[in-house]
Design a protein around this motif. Structure first.
Motif, short mmCIF file in Angstrom:
data_model
loop_
_atom_site.label_atom_id
_atom_site.label_comp_id
_atom_site.label_asym_id
_atom_site.label_seq_id
_atom_site.Cartn_x
_atom_site.Cartn_y
_atom_site.Cartn_z
N GLN A 125 19.18 3.96 -42.68
CA GLN A 125 19.50 5.25 -43.30
C GLN A 125 18.24 6.08 -43.53
O GLN A 125 18.23 7.29 -43.30
CB GLN A 125 20.27 5.02 -44.60
N LYS A 126 17.15 5.43 -43.96
CA LYS A 126 15.89 6.15 -44.19
C LYS A 126 15.35 6.74 -42.89
O LYS A 126 14.70 7.78 -42.90
CB LYS A 126 14.85 5.21 -44.80
N MET A 127 15.63 6.06 -41.77
CA MET A 127 15.14 6.53 -40.48
C MET A 127 16.19 7.37 -39.73
O MET A 127 16.00 7.69 -38.57
CB MET A 127 14.73 5.33 -39.62
N ARG A 128 17.26 7.69 -40.42
CA ARG A 128 18.36 8.49 -39.85
C ARG A 128 18.99 7.82 -38.63
O ARG A 128 19.42 8.48 -37.68
CB ARG A 128 17.90 9.90 -39.54
N PRO A 138 22.15 5.85 -37.34
CA PRO A 138 23.54 5.70 -37.82
C PRO A 138 23.85 4.26 -38.23
O PRO A 138 23.39 3.31 -37.59
CB PRO A 138 24.38 6.11 -36.61
N HIS A 173 26.94 5.81 -47.64
CA HIS A 173 26.09 6.55 -46.70
C HIS A 173 26.30 6.15 -45.24
O HIS A 173 25.60 6.64 -44.36
CB HIS A 173 24.62 6.39 -47.08
N GLN A 228 28.11 5.99 -41.54
CA GLN A 228 28.84 6.96 -40.74
C GLN A 228 30.30 6.54 -40.56
O GLN A 228 31.19 7.37 -40.58
CB GLN A 228 28.18 7.14 -39.37
#
Length: 180
Positions: free
Chosen positions: A110-113, A115, A135, A137
């Motif tokens: 999540q921190k690195m975007r 999914p 958080h 997807q």
């Protein structure tokens, strides 16, 4: 495509994770497995031909506050380690199957975007998946009843529980022979 599959602690988390990993491998996806160093998932993942990375994680006893502090420290340390690992392997998606080890792995994603997709095998969502679902997807469920623990219902996909292809292709005769 590169996928990190994470889950640990019990066969209830590990077996479906390995089933999905096998399916992905059969479709030319590079799969990595993230689990705990002491759980059975390490040997099972390596036996399935997966690259395995261990991260420390532990549960906690709500009546003993020090176990919560220890658990949070391990999650923070393992999240940092997972961030470094992700910089190296560059996954496209992380699929969490529950167990405390899924928390630092999914948090790093999540921190690195990257999914995050979760899968809950039980009718009552576990603490790790309940926390991570906020958080993620997508949240895949075996049982619709577990959807009560997911705030954003648009994320839910009812998939059932993944099973090994050997179970789906086995014949009655083979089963009888195997069981004597």
């Amino acid at each position: 495509m590169r996928v990190v599959v994470s889950g640990g602690g019990t066969a209830g988390h590990i077996t479906p994770a390995l089933s999905v990993a096998s399916y992905l491998q059969d479709n030319d996806v590079e799969v990595f497995y993230a689990g705990t160093p002491q759980g059975p998932e390490g040997n099972l993942a390596r036996n399935a031909g997966l690259s395995f990375k261990a991260f420390e994680a532990s549960g906690f006893n709500r009546t003993k506050p020090l176990t919560i502090v220890k658990g949070v420290r391990l999650i923070l340390k393992s999240t940092r380690a997972a961030l470094c690992w992700f910089e190296e392997i560059k996954p496209d998606v992380v699929v969490g199957f529950g167990g405390y080890v899924s928390i630092p792995v999914a948090r790093a994603a999540q921190k690195m975007r990257i999914p995050v997709v979760l899968h809950e095998q039980n009718s009552v969502m576990g603490l790790a998946n309940k926390y991570l679902s906020k958080h993620a997807q997508k949240v895949c469920l075996t049982y619709e009843y577990a959807s009560r623990d997911v705030a954003d219902k648009s994320k839910i996909v009812l998939t059932g529980n993944p099973v090994r292809k050997e179970i789906l292709t086995a014949t009655r005769k083979e089963g009888r022979a195997m069981l004597g």
